[in-house]
Design a protein around this motif. Structure first.
Motif, PDB file in Angstrom:
ATOM      1  N   MET A   1       0.830  -1.202   0.000  1.00  0.00           N
ATOM      2  CA  MET A   1       0.000   0.000   0.000  1.00  0.00           C
ATOM      3  C   MET A   1       0.867   1.256   0.000  1.00  0.00           C
ATOM      4  O   MET A   1       0.517   2.262  -0.567  1.00  0.00           O
ATOM      5  CB  MET A   1      -0.867  -0.051   1.245  1.00  0.00           C
ATOM      6  N   ASP A  11      -6.731   2.129   5.873  1.00  0.00           N
ATOM      7  CA  ASP A  11      -5.661   1.446   5.152  1.00  0.00           C
ATOM      8  C   ASP A  11      -4.414   2.304   5.017  1.00  0.00           C
ATOM      9  O   ASP A  11      -3.303   1.786   4.896  1.00  0.00           O
ATOM     10  CB  ASP A  11      -6.142   1.058   3.743  1.00  0.00           C
ATOM     11  N   TRP A  64      -1.767   5.532  -4.969  1.00  0.00           N
ATOM     12  CA  TRP A  64      -2.713   4.634  -4.307  1.00  0.00           C
ATOM     13  C   TRP A  64      -3.967   4.438  -5.152  1.00  0.00           C
ATOM     14  O   TRP A  64      -4.505   3.335  -5.243  1.00  0.00           O
ATOM     15  CB  TRP A  64      -3.113   5.194  -2.938  1.00  0.00           C
ATOM     16  N   ALA A  68      -5.373   0.903  -6.488  1.00  0.00           N
ATOM     17  CA  ALA A  68      -6.714   0.438  -6.125  1.00  0.00           C
ATOM     18  C   ALA A  68      -7.543   0.145  -7.367  1.00  0.00           C
ATOM     19  O   ALA A  68      -8.291  -0.844  -7.416  1.00  0.00           O
ATOM     20  CB  ALA A  68      -7.405   1.482  -5.252  1.00  0.00           C
ATOM     21  N   THR A  73     -10.299  -2.891  -5.875  1.00  0.00           N
ATOM     22  CA  THR A  73     -10.691  -2.771  -4.473  1.00  0.00           C
ATOM     23  C   THR A  73     -10.344  -1.381  -3.966  1.00  0.00           C
ATOM     24  O   THR A  73      -9.166  -1.011  -3.940  1.00  0.00           O
ATOM     25  CB  THR A  73      -9.968  -3.804  -3.601  1.00  0.00           C
ATOM     26  N   THR A  75      -9.409   1.769  -1.608  1.00  0.00           N
ATOM     27  CA  THR A  75      -8.521   1.901  -0.451  1.00  0.00           C
ATOM     28  C   THR A  75      -9.022   3.015   0.455  1.00  0.00           C
ATOM     29  O   THR A  75      -9.335   4.118  -0.018  1.00  0.00           O
ATOM     30  CB  THR A  75      -7.087   2.222  -0.911  1.00  0.00           C
ATOM     31  N   ARG A  76      -9.104   2.736   1.749  1.00  0.00           N
ATOM     32  CA  ARG A  76      -9.524   3.745   2.715  1.00  0.00           C
ATOM     33  C   ARG A  76      -8.333   4.635   3.080  1.00  0.00           C
ATOM     34  O   ARG A  76      -7.262   4.121   3.421  1.00  0.00           O
ATOM     35  CB  ARG A  76     -10.091   3.083   3.967  1.00  0.00           C
ATOM     36  N   LEU A 109     -10.202   5.947  -4.013  1.00  0.00           N
ATOM     37  CA  LEU A 109      -9.889   6.060  -2.590  1.00  0.00           C
ATOM     38  C   LEU A 109     -11.162   6.408  -1.837  1.00  0.00           C
ATOM     39  O   LEU A 109     -12.006   7.154  -2.330  1.00  0.00           O
ATOM     40  CB  LEU A 109      -8.821   7.126  -2.357  1.00  0.00           C
TER      41      LEU A 109
END
Length: 296
Positions: A1, A11, A64, A68, A73, A75-76, A109
Motif C-alpha cells: 500500500m 488502510d 494509491w 486500487a 478494491t 482503499t480507505r 480512494l
C-alpha cells in the motif's frame, strides 16, 4: 500500500499539513502534537505555524488510486491524522483547496475526513449538498457535551458515510438519538469507532462506556468498531479501592455493591482490542452508495 499506518480502521493516512489547535478534552494528551515534537516541529498552537508537506508526498494518493483501480478494491485513506482539515487557519486555506482537487482526482480512494470542527464543514468543503460517493465525513465525540454539540452539525452533511470517532472515550455517551434516521431528513450516523487513550499520560476508559456504545449500535444496526483499550486494560477484577502504582478505578458503580472496575496499565499492545472477548471490526462497505430518497 505504501503507507504503513498503525490506525486499525483505515488502510493509509495522508496529511496535507501538520498542526492544529487544541479545542476540547480529547486534545489534552494529543498524540499528533507529541509526534510532531519528536520530529522537531512545534505546530499545535492556535496561531502557530503549520508544517506543509512536499509536492512528492502530495502525489502519493495518486499512486494509491492507480493501485486500487488495478485491483478493483477501493482503499480507505484517513485524512488527516496530524491535523484538522476544517481548522480555520489562514496558512492552510490554499492547501485545503488543493486537497479538494486531489480528492476529486482519486475516486478509487475512500477518503475519511475526521474533524473536531464540524460547524466549518459546509463553508469550507466545495460540494454543497451533493458530496462525492467516495468521501466519508466524521467528527470526534469524546464525551456527552461534544456529542450534543458536534453530531447535529455532522448530520447536516449529505455524505454517503457519516461516522463518529469516540476516542479517546473519556466518559459515557448516549448516542441513541443519533443512530436512528431522523424521519424528516433521513440523516443518521453510519459508523461508530470507539477506543481508549494511549500515550504516557493516558486516561483509563471504563469498559462500561465502550459496551454502551456497542449495544446502542447493535440495537440500531449501526457499524461498531472497537479500536483499542489504549494504555489501560481491565484487570478482570472488581475492586473497592487501592492506590497501587499502575492501577486505577474508573467509572460509576458497576454492580449492586457499588464496586468499580479495576484497570491496569499494561501498554497498548498488550491491552489489545478485544471487548468482552471478541473483536468488533464492523465498518461501512467500501462501495457504500448514497441512499435514495425512497430508502431514507
Amino acid at each position: 500500500m505504501g503507507d504503513n499506518t498503525g490506525i486499525e480502521w483505515t488502510d493509509a493516512t495522508f496529511n496535507p499539513w501538520w498542526g492544529c489547535s487544541r479545542i476540547s478534552p480529547a486534545c489534552r494528551n494529543c498524540y499528533a502534537a507529541d509526534t510532531a515534537r519528536r520530529w522537531g516541529h512545534d505546530v499545535f498552537h492556535l496561531r502557530g505555524e503549520r508544517r506543509m508537506l512536499s509536492d512528492a508526498y502530495w502525489r502519493t494518493p495518486l499512486k494509491w488510486n492507480r493501485a486500487a483501480q488495478q485491483t478493483g478494491t477501493p482503499t480507505r485513506v484517513f485524512c488527516a491524522s496530524m491535523a484538522d482539515v476544517f481548522e480555520d487557519h489562514p496558512q492552510v486555506t490554499e492547501a485545503r483547496d488543493r486537497l479538494w482537487h486531489l480528492i476529486e482526482q482519486t475516486p478509487w480512494l475512500r477518503w475519511q475526513l475526521l474533524t473536531k470542527r464540524p460547524e466549518n464543514i459546509t463553508a469550507m468543503a466545495p460540494w454543497g449538498n451533493a458530496w462525492p460517493d467516495h468521501v466519508w465525513i466524521g467528527t470526534s465525540v469524546e464525551n456527552q457535551r461534544y456529542a450534543e454539540e458536534r453530531i447535529p452539525a455532522l448530520l447536516k452533511i449529505n455524505a454517503p458515510v457519516r461516522f463518529l470517532s469516540c476516542e479517546p472515550l473519556v466518559e459515557q455517551i448516549d448516542l441513541q438519538p443519533y443512530l436512528v434516521a431522523d424521519v424528516t431528513t433521513g440523516a443518521d450516523i453510519h459508523w461508530v469507532i470507539a477506543g481508549g487513550e494511549s500515550g504516557a499520560k493516558a486516561r483509563p476508559m471504563n469498559p462500561a462506556w465502550a459496551r454502551v456504545l456497542r449495544d446502542q449500535c447493535d440495537a440500531a444496526g449501526t457499524s461498531y468498531f472497537f479500536k483499542q483499550w489504549g494504555e489501560w486494560a481491565p484487570s478482570g477484577r472488581i475492586a473497592m479501592g487501592g492506590s497501587q502504582r499502575g492501577h486505577a478505578l474508573v467509572g460509576n458503580p458497576v454492580d449492586e455493591l457499588g464496586h468499580r472496575v479495576e484497570m491496569v496499565r499494561v501498554g497498548k499492545k498488550k491491552a489489545g482490542r478485544r471487548l468482552d472477548g471478541r473483536l468488533h471490526d464492523a465498518a461501512p462497505p467500501l462501495s457504500a452508495a448514497r441512499a435514495t430518497a425512497s430508502e431514507a
